[in-house]
Design an enzyme around this catalytic site. Sequence first.
Site, PDB file in Angstrom:
ATOM      1  N   LYS A   1       4.110  -9.157  16.540  1.00 59.34           N
ATOM      2  CA  LYS A   1       4.900 -10.259  15.958  1.00 59.34           C
ATOM      3  C   LYS A   1       4.628 -11.564  16.712  1.00 59.34           C
ATOM      4  O   LYS A   1       4.475 -12.623  16.108  1.00 59.34           O
ATOM      5  CB  LYS A   1       6.395  -9.941  15.994  1.00 59.34           C
TER       6      LYS A   1
ATOM      7  N   ASP B   1      15.599  -1.088  25.472  1.00 56.90           N
ATOM      8  CA  ASP B   1      16.751  -1.727  24.824  1.00 56.90           C
ATOM      9  C   ASP B   1      17.339  -2.816  25.715  1.00 56.90           C
ATOM     10  O   ASP B   1      17.381  -2.671  26.938  1.00 56.90           O
ATOM     11  CB  ASP B   1      17.857  -0.699  24.545  1.00 56.90           C
TER      12      ASP B   1
ATOM     13  N   PRO C   1      14.886   3.476  26.579  1.00 62.42           N
ATOM     14  CA  PRO C   1      14.007   2.543  27.285  1.00 62.42           C
ATOM     15  C   PRO C   1      13.646   1.352  26.396  1.00 62.42           C
ATOM     16  O   PRO C   1      13.370   1.510  25.214  1.00 62.42           O
ATOM     17  CB  PRO C   1      12.747   3.379  27.583  1.00 62.42           C
TER      18      PRO C   1
ATOM     19  N   ASN D   1       0.824  -1.225   0.000  1.00 63.94           N
ATOM     20  CA  ASN D   1       0.000   0.000   0.000  1.00 63.94           C
ATOM     21  C   ASN D   1       0.856   1.271   0.000  1.00 63.94           C
ATOM     22  O   ASN D   1       0.327   2.379   0.061  1.00 63.94           O
ATOM     23  CB  ASN D   1      -0.994  -0.001   1.168  1.00 63.94           C
TER      24      ASN D   1
ATOM     25  N   SER E   1      10.702 -11.417  14.083  1.00 66.02           N
ATOM     26  CA  SER E   1      11.807 -10.601  14.579  1.00 66.02           C
ATOM     27  C   SER E   1      12.399 -11.236  15.827  1.00 66.02           C
ATOM     28  O   SER E   1      11.692 -11.896  16.609  1.00 66.02           O
ATOM     29  CB  SER E   1      11.264  -9.215  14.927  1.00 66.02           C
TER      30      SER E   1
ATOM     31  N   ASN F   1       4.875   3.006   3.630  1.00 66.39           N
ATOM     32  CA  ASN F   1       6.241   3.277   4.097  1.00 66.39           C
ATOM     33  C   ASN F   1       7.244   2.991   2.985  1.00 66.39           C
ATOM     34  O   ASN F   1       8.367   2.544   3.255  1.00 66.39           O
ATOM     35  CB  ASN F   1       6.549   2.411   5.325  1.00 66.39           C
TER      36      ASN F   1
ATOM     37  N   TYR G   1       4.570  -3.179  18.907  1.00 68.28           N
ATOM     38  CA  TYR G   1       5.139  -3.766  17.680  1.00 68.28           C
ATOM     39  C   TYR G   1       5.556  -5.213  17.943  1.00 68.28           C
ATOM     40  O   TYR G   1       5.177  -6.144  17.212  1.00 68.28           O
ATOM     41  CB  TYR G   1       6.346  -2.948  17.202  1.00 68.28           C
TER      42      TYR G   1
HETATM   43  P1  NAD Z   1       9.378  -1.538   5.385  1.00 69.11           P
HETATM   44  O1  NAD Z   1       8.508  -0.593   6.106  1.00 69.11           O
HETATM   45  O2  NAD Z   1      10.465  -1.001   4.538  1.00 69.11           O
HETATM   46  O3  NAD Z   1       8.492  -2.523   4.492  1.00 69.11           O
HETATM   47  C1  NAD Z   1       7.176  -2.892   4.850  1.00 69.11           C
HETATM   48  C2  NAD Z   1       6.298  -2.653   3.641  1.00 69.11           C
HETATM   49  O4  NAD Z   1       4.947  -3.029   3.946  1.00 69.11           O
HETATM   50  C3  NAD Z   1       6.256  -1.193   3.221  1.00 69.11           C
HETATM   51  O5  NAD Z   1       6.554  -1.105   1.831  1.00 69.11           O
HETATM   52  C4  NAD Z   1       4.841  -0.728   3.512  1.00 69.11           C
HETATM   53  O6  NAD Z   1       4.376   0.240   2.608  1.00 69.11           O
HETATM   54  C5  NAD Z   1       4.080  -2.046   3.410  1.00 69.11           C
HETATM   55  N1  NAD Z   1       2.833  -2.116   4.191  1.00 69.11           N
HETATM   56  C6  NAD Z   1       2.649  -1.759   5.496  1.00 69.11           C
HETATM   57  N2  NAD Z   1       1.383  -2.008   5.867  1.00 69.11           N
HETATM   58  C7  NAD Z   1       0.761  -2.557   4.779  1.00 69.11           C
HETATM   59  C8  NAD Z   1      -0.544  -3.023   4.542  1.00 69.11           C
HETATM   60  N3  NAD Z   1      -1.490  -2.979   5.497  1.00 69.11           N
HETATM   61  N4  NAD Z   1      -0.853  -3.513   3.319  1.00 69.11           N
HETATM   62  C9  NAD Z   1       0.093  -3.550   2.335  1.00 69.11           C
HETATM   63  N5  NAD Z   1       1.342  -3.105   2.503  1.00 69.11           N
HETATM   64  C10 NAD Z   1       1.684  -2.629   3.724  1.00 69.11           C
HETATM   65  O7  NAD Z   1       9.984  -2.548   6.469  1.00 69.11           O
HETATM   66  P2  NAD Z   1      11.114  -3.650   6.318  1.00 69.11           P
HETATM   67  O8  NAD Z   1      12.277  -3.221   7.132  1.00 69.11           O
HETATM   68  O9  NAD Z   1      11.304  -4.013   4.910  1.00 69.11           O
HETATM   69  O10 NAD Z   1      10.408  -4.843   7.115  1.00 69.11           O
HETATM   70  C11 NAD Z   1       9.675  -5.852   6.451  1.00 69.11           C
HETATM   71  C12 NAD Z   1       9.086  -6.789   7.495  1.00 69.11           C
HETATM   72  O11 NAD Z   1      10.151  -7.325   8.287  1.00 69.11           O
HETATM   73  C13 NAD Z   1       8.127  -6.111   8.471  1.00 69.11           C
HETATM   74  O12 NAD Z   1       7.079  -7.013   8.761  1.00 69.11           O
HETATM   75  C14 NAD Z   1       8.978  -5.889   9.712  1.00 69.11           C
HETATM   76  O13 NAD Z   1       8.227  -5.848  10.883  1.00 69.11           O
HETATM   77  C15 NAD Z   1       9.877  -7.117   9.669  1.00 69.11           C
HETATM   78  N6  NAD Z   1      11.153  -6.903  10.388  1.00 69.11           N
HETATM   79  C16 NAD Z   1      11.957  -5.864  10.031  1.00 69.11           C
HETATM   80  C17 NAD Z   1      13.158  -5.640  10.721  1.00 69.11           C
HETATM   81  C18 NAD Z   1      14.048  -4.490  10.361  1.00 69.11           C
HETATM   82  O14 NAD Z   1      14.925  -4.170  11.152  1.00 69.11           O
HETATM   83  N7  NAD Z   1      13.909  -3.852   9.222  1.00 69.11           N
HETATM   84  C19 NAD Z   1      13.517  -6.517  11.760  1.00 69.11           C
HETATM   85  C20 NAD Z   1      12.676  -7.578  12.077  1.00 69.11           C
HETATM   86  C21 NAD Z   1      11.490  -7.769  11.377  1.00 69.11           C
HETATM   87  C1  UD1 Z   2      14.998  -2.222  17.107  1.00 73.07           C
HETATM   88  C2  UD1 Z   2      13.742  -2.561  17.854  1.00 73.07           C
HETATM   89  C3  UD1 Z   2      13.323  -3.980  17.505  1.00 73.07           C
HETATM   90  C4  UD1 Z   2      13.133  -4.105  16.010  1.00 73.07           C
HETATM   91  C5  UD1 Z   2      14.419  -3.665  15.313  1.00 73.07           C
HETATM   92  C6  UD1 Z   2      14.245  -3.628  13.826  1.00 73.07           C
HETATM   93  C7  UD1 Z   2      13.748  -1.216  19.883  1.00 73.07           C
HETATM   94  C8  UD1 Z   2      13.833  -1.241  21.360  1.00 73.07           C
HETATM   95  N1  UD1 Z   2      13.954  -2.397  19.276  1.00 73.07           N
HETATM   96  O1  UD1 Z   2      16.017  -3.150  17.445  1.00 73.07           O
HETATM   97  O2  UD1 Z   2      12.113  -4.302  18.151  1.00 73.07           O
HETATM   98  O3  UD1 Z   2      12.824  -5.435  15.649  1.00 73.07           O
HETATM   99  O4  UD1 Z   2      14.774  -2.338  15.731  1.00 73.07           O
HETATM  100  O5  UD1 Z   2      13.351  -2.639  13.439  1.00 73.07           O
HETATM  101  O6  UD1 Z   2      13.496  -0.192  19.273  1.00 73.07           O
HETATM  102  N2  UD1 Z   2      21.354   2.871  19.050  1.00 73.07           N
HETATM  103  C9  UD1 Z   2      22.052   4.007  19.400  1.00 73.07           C
HETATM  104  N3  UD1 Z   2      21.674   5.194  18.852  1.00 73.07           N
HETATM  105  C10 UD1 Z   2      20.654   5.304  17.957  1.00 73.07           C
HETATM  106  C11 UD1 Z   2      19.943   4.129  17.594  1.00 73.07           C
HETATM  107  C12 UD1 Z   2      20.311   2.943  18.171  1.00 73.07           C
HETATM  108  O7  UD1 Z   2      22.972   3.937  20.202  1.00 73.07           O
HETATM  109  O8  UD1 Z   2      20.351   6.429  17.502  1.00 73.07           O
HETATM  110  C13 UD1 Z   2      21.776   1.573  19.610  1.00 73.07           C
HETATM  111  C14 UD1 Z   2      20.686   0.832  20.384  1.00 73.07           C
HETATM  112  O9  UD1 Z   2      20.717   1.187  21.716  1.00 73.07           O
HETATM  113  C15 UD1 Z   2      21.094  -0.630  20.124  1.00 73.07           C
HETATM  114  C16 UD1 Z   2      21.730  -0.601  18.746  1.00 73.07           C
HETATM  115  O10 UD1 Z   2      22.104   0.748  18.514  1.00 73.07           O
HETATM  116  O11 UD1 Z   2      22.051  -1.026  21.045  1.00 73.07           O
HETATM  117  C17 UD1 Z   2      20.793  -1.053  17.635  1.00 73.07           C
HETATM  118  O12 UD1 Z   2      19.594  -0.284  17.702  1.00 73.07           O
HETATM  119  P1  UD1 Z   2      18.489  -0.351  16.553  1.00 73.07           P
HETATM  120  O13 UD1 Z   2      19.137  -0.210  15.236  1.00 73.07           O
HETATM  121  O14 UD1 Z   2      17.405   0.616  16.913  1.00 73.07           O
HETATM  122  O15 UD1 Z   2      17.950  -1.831  16.635  1.00 73.07           O
HETATM  123  P2  UD1 Z   2      17.404  -2.660  17.914  1.00 73.07           P
HETATM  124  O16 UD1 Z   2      17.230  -1.816  19.083  1.00 73.07           O
HETATM  125  O17 UD1 Z   2      18.268  -3.852  18.059  1.00 73.07           O
END
Ligand code: NAD
Ligand code: UD1
Length: 354
Positions: A169, A311, A309, A48, A140, A51, A165
């Site tokens: 999951k 982390d 908070p 959609n 995740s 993001n 969030y």
């Molecule tokens: P992203 O936001 O770049 O991609 C998610 C996509 O889903 C976006 O393009 C958004 O437009 C689309 N979307 C959201 N809601 C929707 C809906 N209701 N219908 C259709 N499309 C929709 O995020 P990403 O980093 O690519 O993450 C992808 C998946 O992996 C997510 O489910 C996220 O929770 C999971 N995930 C991501 C991370 C990370 O660090 N990036 C870590 C663990 C899990």
């Molecule tokens: C975060 C989310 C997690 C999610 C993941 C991917 C939180 C508490 N956790 O993971 O649920 O699945 O992103 O989207 O938000 N850090 C800094 N400065 C910054 C940003 C981060 O020091 O500006 C540190 C954090 O404290 C951490 C590390 O960098 O130690 C990684 O942080 P981040 O990239 O946000 O990922 P997670 O916290 O692991």
Amino acid sequence: MLINTPPSSDQNSNITSKILVTGGAGYIGSHTTLALLNAGFNVIVLDNLTNSSAESLSRVQRISGKTLEFIQGDVRDRKLLDHLFTTHSIGAVLHFAGLKAVGESVVKPLDYFSNNVVGSVNLCEAMAHAQVFNLVFSSSATVYGTPKEMPISESFPTAEPTNPYGHTKLIIEDFLQSLAKSDPRWSIALLRYFNPVGAHQSGLIGEAPNGTPNNLMPYMSQVAIGKLKFLSVFGTDYPTHDGTGVRDYIHVLDLADGHLSALKAISNRTGVNIWNLGTGIGYSVLELIRAFELASGQAVTYQIAERRPGDIAECWADPTKAADELGWKANRGLTEMMTDTWRWQQANPEGYGG
Ligand code: NAD
Ligand code: UD1
């Protein structure tokens, strides 16, 4: 078996079933769509664009030299899903669609439960109706909560999440388990990602967060490019080797390959299979800063700040199960993750809008 394995050659002409990729315009979805196309799969992306931008998919087609079908729509739209499953021969679904910003989920929990949980339930209903039972879900490492020891293996218990969030999951994982118990035709992969970073080596696709990033990697690269003034290092008093948080950063291209391996694996399995997708190596925030400075040649200005908070001190994967069962492991090291992030950031300072 409903998933047709693509031919080993570059041609995909004899594939009859397609892969539906929800959220395929996003960061991980676009890299995985590219990997699917490169492997010869036919791909339909449903997104959609809340993001993301459709430009990511234009670039995926440019890089691969292949075409995909893009439908702009919502996973909560059951009519649209039914139409998609009726008009296409879909063999499996990779389900990325959802919202992912932890802080925002605290402020707008309804959006998160609606997009993530309701969206996933709706998708599974439509899949069952269409008799499509192969699903790969983006979970995740957040579902492990605060584990007692490292590295984290799939046998570790899940824990009550600290934010909506994470809660979504865990709820989705739980209902997918119930679903698979109720009907043996389901074959589901729960992929627990650690910390995805990096970008495709072309510099054409990468992570393009809306507004100010929350995660370390995009924040740091925006500091390096001069869009943000300084990075806050959240806490230097953790019980880690240098006091800063330790995470398992994994290159998004390795993550994308992991999806292809999981897709192949579930076509020979039933029930729910859980796999960690991580490297098995933890790096601290300060180590990441140094590696990024070396790769980019840019100084990253940072300040020490309070802990954020929610982390945890450290989080890294035991990737053995994925290696044994999927024959997959992450191959790209920290330098490649940093170099590729920087190339993408430099070429696209405004993301896809630039
Ligand atoms: P992203 O936001 O770049 O991609 C998610 C996509 O889903 C976006 O393009 C958004 O437009 C689309 N979307 C959201 N809601 C929707 C809906 N209701 N219908 C259709 N499309 C929709 O995020 P990403 O980093 O690519 O993450 C992808 C998946 O992996 C997510 O489910 C996220 O929770 C999971 N995930 C991501 C991370 C990370 O660090 N990036 C870590 C663990 C899990
Ligand atoms: C975060 C989310 C997690 C999610 C993941 C991917 C939180 C508490 N956790 O993971 O649920 O699945 O992103 O989207 O938000 N850090 C800094 N400065 C910054 C940003 C981060 O020091 O500006 C540190 C954090 O404290 C951490 C590390 O960098 O130690 C990684 O942080 P981040 O990239 O946000 O990922 P997670 O916290 O692991």
